[in-house]
Design a protein around this motif. Structure first.
Motif, PDB file in Angstrom:
ATOM      1  N   GLN A  28     -10.049  17.311 -13.173  1.00  0.00           N
ATOM      2  CA  GLN A  28      -8.900  17.741 -12.409  1.00  0.00           C
ATOM      3  C   GLN A  28      -7.631  17.222 -13.089  1.00  0.00           C
ATOM      4  O   GLN A  28      -7.687  16.309 -13.912  1.00  0.00           O
ATOM      5  CB  GLN A  28      -8.989  17.203 -10.979  1.00  0.00           C
ATOM      6  CG  GLN A  28     -10.183  17.738 -10.199  1.00  0.00           C
ATOM      7  CD  GLN A  28     -10.381  17.029  -8.885  1.00  0.00           C
ATOM      8  OE1 GLN A  28      -9.568  16.214  -8.477  1.00  0.00           O
ATOM      9  NE2 GLN A  28     -11.497  17.314  -8.223  1.00  0.00           N
ATOM     10  N   GLU A  29      -6.496  17.811 -12.748  1.00  0.00           N
ATOM     11  CA  GLU A  29      -5.221  17.437 -13.362  1.00  0.00           C
ATOM     12  C   GLU A  29      -4.965  15.941 -13.205  1.00  0.00           C
ATOM     13  O   GLU A  29      -5.045  15.380 -12.115  1.00  0.00           O
ATOM     14  CB  GLU A  29      -4.085  18.222 -12.700  1.00  0.00           C
ATOM     15  CG  GLU A  29      -2.733  17.986 -13.328  1.00  0.00           C
ATOM     16  CD  GLU A  29      -2.604  18.590 -14.708  1.00  0.00           C
ATOM     17  OE1 GLU A  29      -1.769  18.114 -15.480  1.00  0.00           O
ATOM     18  OE2 GLU A  29      -3.354  19.547 -15.007  1.00  0.00           O
ATOM     19  N   GLY A  30      -4.671  15.282 -14.339  1.00  0.00           N
ATOM     20  CA  GLY A  30      -4.322  13.864 -14.326  1.00  0.00           C
ATOM     21  C   GLY A  30      -5.494  12.915 -14.189  1.00  0.00           C
ATOM     22  O   GLY A  30      -5.294  11.707 -14.054  1.00  0.00           O
ATOM     23  N   ARG A  42      -8.087   7.704 -13.171  1.00  0.00           N
ATOM     24  CA  ARG A  42      -6.740   8.210 -13.408  1.00  0.00           C
ATOM     25  C   ARG A  42      -6.188   7.565 -14.669  1.00  0.00           C
ATOM     26  O   ARG A  42      -6.424   6.390 -14.925  1.00  0.00           O
ATOM     27  CB  ARG A  42      -5.820   7.904 -12.220  1.00  0.00           C
ATOM     28  CG  ARG A  42      -6.229   8.600 -10.933  1.00  0.00           C
ATOM     29  CD  ARG A  42      -5.251   8.316  -9.801  1.00  0.00           C
ATOM     30  NE  ARG A  42      -5.719   8.860  -8.541  1.00  0.00           N
ATOM     31  CZ  ARG A  42      -5.543  10.121  -8.142  1.00  0.00           C
ATOM     32  NH1 ARG A  42      -4.880  10.955  -8.923  1.00  0.00           N
ATOM     33  NH2 ARG A  42      -6.009  10.539  -6.981  1.00  0.00           N
TER      34      ARG A  42
END
Length: 445
Positions: free
Chosen positions: A111-113, A136
């Motif tokens: 997923q993004e990031g 993250r």
């Protein structure tokens, strides 16, 4: 005679011929006593196989002897069963919480990031990023690597502004308008860049959001109006038609105070709710314990307590000194100054929350062939070193010098002539390098 009968029976039931091993037989047959024979039932096959009507041992559905017997997104496990390969999926339920299943490719995608390892965090960060326990990407400077250059990718062009760590001039971030950030920007404790945008209308305080290099006419280009996706921080202490002059960030919390361009005195600072925080002249640093360091006129300084009424004069400083820079620390403040009462030495001092100043050390000389500009100057990094712009004494090549307060000679940490031959627009923005024409240095609170 019995052996002959058995041989004839085998040859009659299977016409696959003689063999030395199973590899000499057709698929599904086995080599028994030199003859390729078929199976008489499932029990004569491997556990992951079944005997077919034509007496061949064939793989059962979902079973395998090697990876090639499975789908492209599967692997053959030790039980000879086709199972999902690592990072493969049929739905997002097969993926980790920070991944999404691409059901066409049967792959778990980040997923993004998010990240699974440090290699997933290689680009788009001012400092080398690591993958944290919560998957993250986290990017923050190590000690002595938190000073940034606000420069340009094309010397003399404000429409190609960029920022980069002074130690990583090729790791650039872009997306500004002309006039943005000059001369006020700060790195927040979370690593985000806050800057004053004075390019259009009243000055506004923005939070920088990096942009990519869009493709136009088959080539990458600098993003147009990149500032438009940079959120504006509320500054209700200033009238709607009045901009802000400058701002100060609190260490630890990242809170903001600011003053307005119409404030002729220049020292009334408001918070983001519009309340006055201080009207002491020239606040220069704000620590996590809510003390403010105030720089007065004529070589004086004070500390304003959290109650905002108690102001403690700083004692112990030289008789005459000139301010360079200040930053918060865990027990007060660090302040770099020029001791004008002796030989104009540049020094680092610690100032406690109670206003007691203690000499930490004296900065060493500039390195050979690097010019020391009149008046010195510079920015403190988070290790207490003084980082300043310079140039070579034989040319106009821009340099950045880092000097520690232990008296050791300074070192060159950035040199403009170390740029690759073709960079930025000449390299289709695939190889970048920040230049210092009209630029300045900045760091955290």
């Amino acid at each position: 005679m019995v052996g002959v009968v058995l041989l004839l029976t085998a040859c009659t039931s299977t016409s696959e011929g003689l063999c030395e091993s199973a590899k000499d037989c057709l698929p599904g047959l086995s080599c028994q006593e030199g003859v390729c024979v078929g199976c008489g039932g499932d029990g004569e096959c491997n556990a992951w196989e079944a005997c077919t009507t034509d007496r061949r041992c064939e793989l059962r559905a979902g079973r395998c002897a090697k990876n090639a017997h499975c789908e492209a997104w599967e692997t053959c496990n030790a039980d000879n069963t086709c199972v999902l390969a690592a990072s493969a999926c049929t739905s997002s339920a097969d993926c980790k919480a920070h991944e999404t299943c691409d059901e066409t490719q049967k792959l778990c995608l980040l997923q993004e990031g998010r990240c699974n390892s440090n290699t997933d965090c290689e680009s788009g960060y001012l400092w080398a990023a690591t993958c944290d326990a919560d998957n993250r990407c986290h990017s923050e400077p190590v000690a002595g690597n938190d000073v940034l250059i606000w420069g340009t990718l094309s010397e003399g062009a404000c429409y190609r502004d960029a920022i980069a760590s002074v130690l990583s001039p090729s790791r650039v971030q872009v997306g500004f308008g002309c006039g943005a950030g000059r001369p006020d920007a700060t790195v927040s404790p979370s690593g985000r860049i806050y800057y004053v945008d004075d390019g259009m209308g009243p000055n506004r305080l923005r939070v920088f959001v990096p942009d990519g290099f869009p493709i136009k006419d088959g080539a990458h280009t600098y993003p147009d109006e990149g500032f438009k996706n940079d959120p504006v921080v509320p500054t209700p202490g200033c009238p709607a038609d009045v901009g802000i002059r400058t701002f100060i960030m609190q260490a630890g919390t990242g809170s903001i105070i600011y003053n307005c361009t119409e404030d002729k005195a220049g020292w009334r600072y408001y918070d983001t709710h519009g309340a006055v925080v201080t009207d002491q002249q020239y606040p220069v640093a704000w620590n996590a314990e809510n003390y403010l360091l105030i720089r007065g006129d004529y070589g004086t300084a004070s500390v304003q307590a959290p109650d905002r009424t108690t102001v403690l004069p700083v004692v112990g400083l030289p008789d005459r000194w000139a301010y360079i820079d200040a930053r918060a620390d865990s027990t007060g403040f660090r302040m770099a100054l020029t001791d004008s009462s002796s030989t104009s030495r540049q020094q680092l001092w610690h100032i406690s929350n109670q206003g007691q100043a203690t000499l930490v050390g004296t900065y060493g000389a500039y390195p050979e062939h690097a010019l020391s500009y009149a008046g010195g100057g510079g920015v403190l990094d988070n290790a207490g070193a003084l980082v300043a712009q310079s140039s070579r004494d034989v040319s106009t090549v821009d340099l950045v010098i880092r000097r520690t307060p232990d008296g050791a000679p300074g070192v060159i940490i950035y040199a403009e002539d170390e740029s690759p031959a073709k960079v930025n627009w000449q390299a289709d923005y695939k190889v970048n390098f920040i230049f210092m024409h009209g630029s300045y240095l900045f760091a955290g609170p």
